[in-house]
Design a protein around this motif. Structure first.
Motif, mmCIF file in Angstrom:
data_model
loop_
_atom_site.group_PDB
_atom_site.id
_atom_site.type_symbol
_atom_site.label_atom_id
_atom_site.label_comp_id
_atom_site.label_asym_id
_atom_site.label_seq_id
_atom_site.Cartn_x
_atom_site.Cartn_y
_atom_site.Cartn_z
ATOM 1 N N ASP A 14 -8.940 -6.813 -14.096
ATOM 2 C CA ASP A 14 -8.611 -8.232 -14.005
ATOM 3 C C ASP A 14 -7.916 -8.595 -12.701
ATOM 4 O OD1 ASP A 14 -6.043 -7.204 -14.431
ATOM 5 O OD2 ASP A 14 -5.939 -7.890 -16.507
ATOM 6 N N TYR A 15 -7.402 -7.599 -11.991
ATOM 7 C CA TYR A 15 -6.703 -7.857 -10.731
ATOM 8 C C TYR A 15 -7.651 -7.896 -9.533
ATOM 9 C CZ TYR A 15 -7.407 -2.962 -9.516
ATOM 10 O OH TYR A 15 -7.986 -1.759 -9.200
ATOM 11 N N VAL A 16 -8.901 -7.500 -9.721
ATOM 12 C CA VAL A 16 -9.854 -7.372 -8.619
ATOM 13 C C VAL A 16 -10.431 -8.739 -8.264
ATOM 14 C CG1 VAL A 16 -12.025 -6.327 -7.883
ATOM 15 C CG2 VAL A 16 -10.398 -5.008 -9.249
ATOM 16 N N SER A 17 -10.515 -9.032 -6.973
ATOM 17 C CA SER A 17 -11.035 -10.309 -6.506
ATOM 18 C C SER A 17 -12.558 -10.280 -6.408
ATOM 19 C CB SER A 17 -10.447 -10.648 -5.132
ATOM 20 O OG SER A 17 -11.080 -11.781 -4.565
ATOM 21 N N THR A 18 -13.154 -11.429 -6.658
ATOM 22 C CA THR A 18 -14.598 -11.569 -6.461
ATOM 23 C C THR A 18 -14.949 -11.716 -4.980
ATOM 24 O OG1 THR A 18 -14.486 -13.981 -6.615
ATOM 25 C CG2 THR A 18 -14.807 -12.745 -8.675
ATOM 26 N N GLY A 19 -13.926 -11.965 -4.160
ATOM 27 C CA GLY A 19 -14.165 -12.286 -2.760
ATOM 28 C C GLY A 19 -14.235 -13.778 -2.511
ATOM 29 N N ARG A 51 -5.790 -9.798 -3.003
ATOM 30 C CA ARG A 51 -6.250 -8.911 -4.070
ATOM 31 C C ARG A 51 -7.393 -8.058 -3.553
ATOM 32 N NH1 ARG A 51 -6.936 -13.286 -8.927
ATOM 33 N NH2 ARG A 51 -8.071 -11.554 -9.904
ATOM 34 N N PRO A 52 -7.437 -6.784 -3.925
ATOM 35 C CA PRO A 52 -8.544 -5.939 -3.474
ATOM 36 C C PRO A 52 -9.869 -6.439 -4.051
ATOM 37 C CG PRO A 52 -7.233 -4.811 -5.121
ATOM 38 C CD PRO A 52 -6.490 -6.054 -4.765
ATOM 39 N N VAL A 53 -10.932 -6.249 -3.305
ATOM 40 C CA VAL A 53 -12.254 -6.666 -3.772
ATOM 41 C C VAL A 53 -12.958 -5.490 -4.449
ATOM 42 C CG1 VAL A 53 -12.489 -8.474 -2.044
ATOM 43 C CG2 VAL A 53 -13.279 -6.158 -1.519
ATOM 44 N N PHE A 55 -1.799 0.166 -10.465
ATOM 45 C CA PHE A 55 -0.793 1.124 -10.003
ATOM 46 C C PHE A 55 -1.257 2.566 -10.178
ATOM 47 C CE2 PHE A 55 0.452 -0.618 -14.167
ATOM 48 C CZ PHE A 55 0.399 0.519 -14.967
ATOM 49 N N ARG A 56 -2.414 2.771 -10.808
ATOM 50 C CA ARG A 56 -2.976 4.125 -10.921
ATOM 51 C C ARG A 56 -4.112 4.374 -9.927
ATOM 52 N NH1 ARG A 56 -0.474 6.067 -15.268
ATOM 53 N NH2 ARG A 56 0.041 4.658 -17.008
ATOM 54 N N VAL A 57 -4.391 3.388 -9.082
ATOM 55 C CA VAL A 57 -5.503 3.514 -8.138
ATOM 56 C C VAL A 57 -5.154 4.432 -6.974
ATOM 57 C CG1 VAL A 57 -6.921 2.242 -6.469
ATOM 58 C CG2 VAL A 57 -6.544 1.315 -8.775
ATOM 59 N N ALA A 58 -3.951 4.301 -6.431
ATOM 60 C CA ALA A 58 -3.576 5.051 -5.231
ATOM 61 C C ALA A 58 -3.763 6.561 -5.382
ATOM 62 C CB ALA A 58 -2.138 4.728 -4.835
ATOM 63 N N PRO A 59 -3.306 7.192 -6.470
ATOM 64 C CA PRO A 59 -3.500 8.641 -6.591
ATOM 65 C C PRO A 59 -4.981 9.051 -6.588
ATOM 66 C CG PRO A 59 -1.869 7.883 -8.170
ATOM 67 C CD PRO A 59 -2.500 6.663 -7.595
ATOM 68 N N LEU A 60 -5.839 8.175 -7.071
ATOM 69 C CA LEU A 60 -7.265 8.506 -7.111
ATOM 70 C C LEU A 60 -7.923 8.384 -5.746
ATOM 71 C CD1 LEU A 60 -8.240 6.652 -10.415
ATOM 72 C CD2 LEU A 60 -7.942 9.115 -10.095
ATOM 73 N N LEU A 61 -7.453 7.448 -4.934
ATOM 74 C CA LEU A 61 -8.116 7.176 -3.652
ATOM 75 C C LEU A 61 -7.469 7.862 -2.460
ATOM 76 C CD1 LEU A 61 -8.895 3.342 -3.884
ATOM 77 C CD2 LEU A 61 -10.383 5.262 -4.455
ATOM 78 N N GLN A 62 -6.299 8.428 -2.622
ATOM 79 C CA GLN A 62 -5.538 8.888 -1.452
ATOM 80 C C GLN A 62 -6.202 10.057 -0.728
ATOM 81 O OE1 GLN A 62 -1.688 9.918 -2.908
ATOM 82 N NE2 GLN A 62 -2.415 11.579 -4.243
ATOM 83 N N THR A 63 -7.111 10.762 -1.393
ATOM 84 C CA THR A 63 -7.794 11.874 -0.728
ATOM 85 C C THR A 63 -9.051 11.428 0.006
ATOM 86 O OG1 THR A 63 -8.995 12.352 -2.774
ATOM 87 C CG2 THR A 63 -6.942 13.561 -2.393
ATOM 88 N N LEU A 64 -9.399 10.140 -0.060
ATOM 89 C CA LEU A 64 -10.616 9.620 0.562
ATOM 90 C C LEU A 64 -10.275 8.866 1.845
ATOM 91 C CD1 LEU A 64 -12.302 8.279 -2.682
ATOM 92 C CD2 LEU A 64 -12.978 10.314 -1.406
ATOM 93 N N ILE A 97 -5.328 0.711 -1.059
ATOM 94 C CA ILE A 97 -4.132 1.312 -1.652
ATOM 95 C C ILE A 97 -2.924 0.411 -1.431
ATOM 96 C CG2 ILE A 97 -2.503 3.222 -1.430
ATOM 97 C CD1 ILE A 97 -4.918 5.051 -0.916
ATOM 98 N N ALA A 98 -2.782 -0.128 -0.217
ATOM 99 C CA ALA A 98 -1.640 -0.992 0.085
ATOM 100 C C ALA A 98 -1.672 -2.258 -0.760
ATOM 101 C CB ALA A 98 -1.637 -1.342 1.570
ATOM 102 N N GLN A 99 -2.861 -2.845 -0.934
ATOM 103 C CA GLN A 99 -2.964 -4.059 -1.745
ATOM 104 C C GLN A 99 -2.609 -3.780 -3.199
ATOM 105 O OE1 GLN A 99 -7.020 -5.183 -0.759
ATOM 106 N NE2 GLN A 99 -6.310 -6.861 0.520
ATOM 107 N N CYS A 100 -3.071 -2.672 -3.717
ATOM 108 C CA CYS A 100 -2.749 -2.316 -5.103
ATOM 109 C C CYS A 100 -1.255 -2.052 -5.269
ATOM 110 C CB CYS A 100 -3.546 -1.088 -5.540
ATOM 111 S SG CYS A 100 -5.309 -1.398 -5.804
ATOM 112 N N GLN A 101 -0.675 -1.358 -4.309
ATOM 113 C CA GLN A 101 0.743 -1.030 -4.414
ATOM 114 C C GLN A 101 1.631 -2.252 -4.209
ATOM 115 O OE1 GLN A 101 0.985 2.178 -1.512
ATOM 116 N NE2 GLN A 101 0.880 3.727 -3.138
ATOM 117 N N ALA A 102 1.111 -3.291 -3.541
ATOM 118 C CA ALA A 102 1.908 -4.493 -3.292
ATOM 119 C C ALA A 102 1.937 -5.444 -4.484
ATOM 120 C CB ALA A 102 1.360 -5.234 -2.070
ATOM 121 N N LEU A 103 1.061 -5.241 -5.455
ATOM 122 C CA LEU A 103 1.023 -6.136 -6.606
ATOM 123 C C LEU A 103 2.320 -6.043 -7.407
ATOM 124 C CD1 LEU A 103 -2.621 -5.538 -7.910
ATOM 125 C CD2 LEU A 103 -1.777 -7.506 -6.622
#
Length: 440
Positions: free
Chosen positions: A407-412, A392-394, A265-274, A281-287
């Motif tokens: 721990d929420y990140v997928s290996t793919g 889950r985001p990769v 839930f802290r990922v979106a603020p870091l990535l939103q400028t990229l 961002i959507a996958q992280c926010q949907a968790l």
């Protein structure tokens, strides 16, 4: 290599994933800086001080199959034999159920034999458990498609679900069986029970997690040329020609690579400028998230349970740990309640009283008097809800110099993905670091 282009890696987040990434990177000789917004490293695997005692933010156990966790500890100089109590698998619910592995047999027969001799089950229930495990092994613990765990368990006797499969699911996935990912659960069963006998061993920490994991990792990072910055929240990331610029409230710094190892839930603020980060961002926010409550009850120092760890069936509490036998904190019991439930509607005082009453029912000889004090630690967003079919985001992001870890990140690969465990976090941190190391 041009010194201006020499790898400089920022790791954002000082939980298990971030610590693992920074350890692996500094071990490989990369100039690494770890940033954490808090005054204390460890994320959810941190300790607090209460009544003069060091208490874990949540009571954790490891398994023999947790190879990455053991590797991290060994790399950081932790003496495994003295820091972890290794016990052959033994699940004990007093007066209800007992399962012990059979060390004389090779894997997986040590588990199948243990199931056949489990106490508290009828012969038909024991046979159903063995058939279930055998069928999973024939399928290589793979499902054609993920589904809620209760569907996979539909043919299992109700009592078997109550005393074995549901407690294991809650402990491993922190998600109710009605919605839990069956494939993630099978991944844990496969790694723990289908290979080496030692994989199913219980590894019970003999020290708080700050002492066991966090401090050794931080010391390793700093002794190998890395930096650890506390109280250093990063507010945003910005793409540069040869890397990424990190901005905080007070300064800007440029790095060639970044590992984002924060809570999702802290990922979106870091990535939103990229650019091109909308899907991540959507996958992280949907968790969604599930809580973990740890109820500490301090009894007189002479109080001790029959063994260090017991299960509890049909109660609010699910597992109880005797920290006197593990940490030398005599008379202190820790009761874990995983996932959502009725306990959330109680005040902390009422919850502690209820848990004491439950323990008194199970251990009347040991617990004849109320506790001297209690402490309830409630992590409302302890883990992501590991539900069936969860997108889950990769690890890799659209920016080639930015990796995700956690721990929420997928290996793919759904057959390798783990639930929210210390092992899953450390694996992810190691892999993020390896992805950067391979570039050079």
């Amino acid at each position: 290599m041009d010194p201006q282009l020499a790898p400089r890696v920022a790791v954002i987040g000082g939980g298990c994933a971030g610590l693992a990434a920074a350890v692996r990177l500094t071990q490989a000789g990369f100039k690494t800086t770890l940033f954490d917004a808090s005054h204390q490293l460890g994320g959810r695997a941190r300790s607090i001080t209460w009544q003069g005692l060091s208490l874990d933010n949540g009571q954790h156990i490891l398994l023999g199959a947790y190879a990455s966790s053991l590797e991290l500890l060994q790399t950081c100089g932790v003496e495994i034999r003295t820091s972890l109590l290794r016990l052959p698998l033994k699940l004990e619910i007093p007066h209800e159920f007992s399962l012990r592995s059979m060390p004389a047999l090779p894997a997986p027969w040590h588990i199948l034999g243990g199931l056949l001799q489990a106490q508290g089950l009828s012969f038909q229930e024991r046979l159903a458990a063995v058939r279930f495990m055998a069928s999973l092994r024939l399928q290589r613990f793979r499902l054609p498609t993920d589904m809620p765990l209760h569907q996979v368990l539909a043919s299992q006797p109700t009592r078997l679900i109550t005393v074995l499969w549901e407690p294991l699911c809650l402990a491993a996935l922190n998600t109710p069986i009605a919605t839990a990912s069956a494939q993630a659960f099978l991944n844990v069963l496969r790694d723990s029970f289908a290979h080496k006998k030692s994989d199913s061993d219980l590894l019970l920490p003999r020290a708080d997690l700050t002492t066991l994991i966090v401090e050794p990792a931080a010391n390793f990072i700093q002794s190998h040329g890395g930096r650890v910055n506390l109280n250093a929240p990063i507010t945003s990331l910005h793409a540069q020609d040869h890397g990424v610029r990190l901005k905080s409230r007070t300064e800007e710094q440029d790095f060639t690579h970044v590992v984002i190892a924060t809570s999702p839930f802290r990922v979106a603020p870091l990535l939103q400028t990229l650019p091109s980060m909308e899907d991540i961002i959507a996958q992280c926010q949907a968790l969604q998230y599930q809580p973990i409550y740890t109820v500490y009850l301090q009894y007189p120092s002479a109080i001790a349970l029959p063994q260090a760890m017991h299960g509890l069936a049909g109660k609010l509490g699910q597992w109880v740990f005797d920290r006197g036998q593990l940490y030398g904190q005599t008379g202190l019991l820790a009761v874990v309640i995983s996932a959502e439930g009725k306990h959330q509607a109680l005040t902390q005082s009422d919850l502690a009283t209820k848990i004491h009453q439950e323990l008194q029912d199970v251990f009347p000889r040991q617990l004849g008097t109320p506790p001297l004090w209690h402490k309830v630690i409630a992590e409302k967003r302890a883990t992501f809800a590991c539900t069936a079919g969860l997108p889950r985001p990769v690890q890799a992001t659209p920016h080639p110099r930015i990796q995700l870890a956690g721990d929420y990140v997928s290996t793919g690969d759904a057959f390798l993905d783990y639930p929210a465990t210390i092992e899953g976090a450390i694996r992810s941190g190691f892999q993020a670091a390896e992805n950067i190391i391979k570039e050079h």
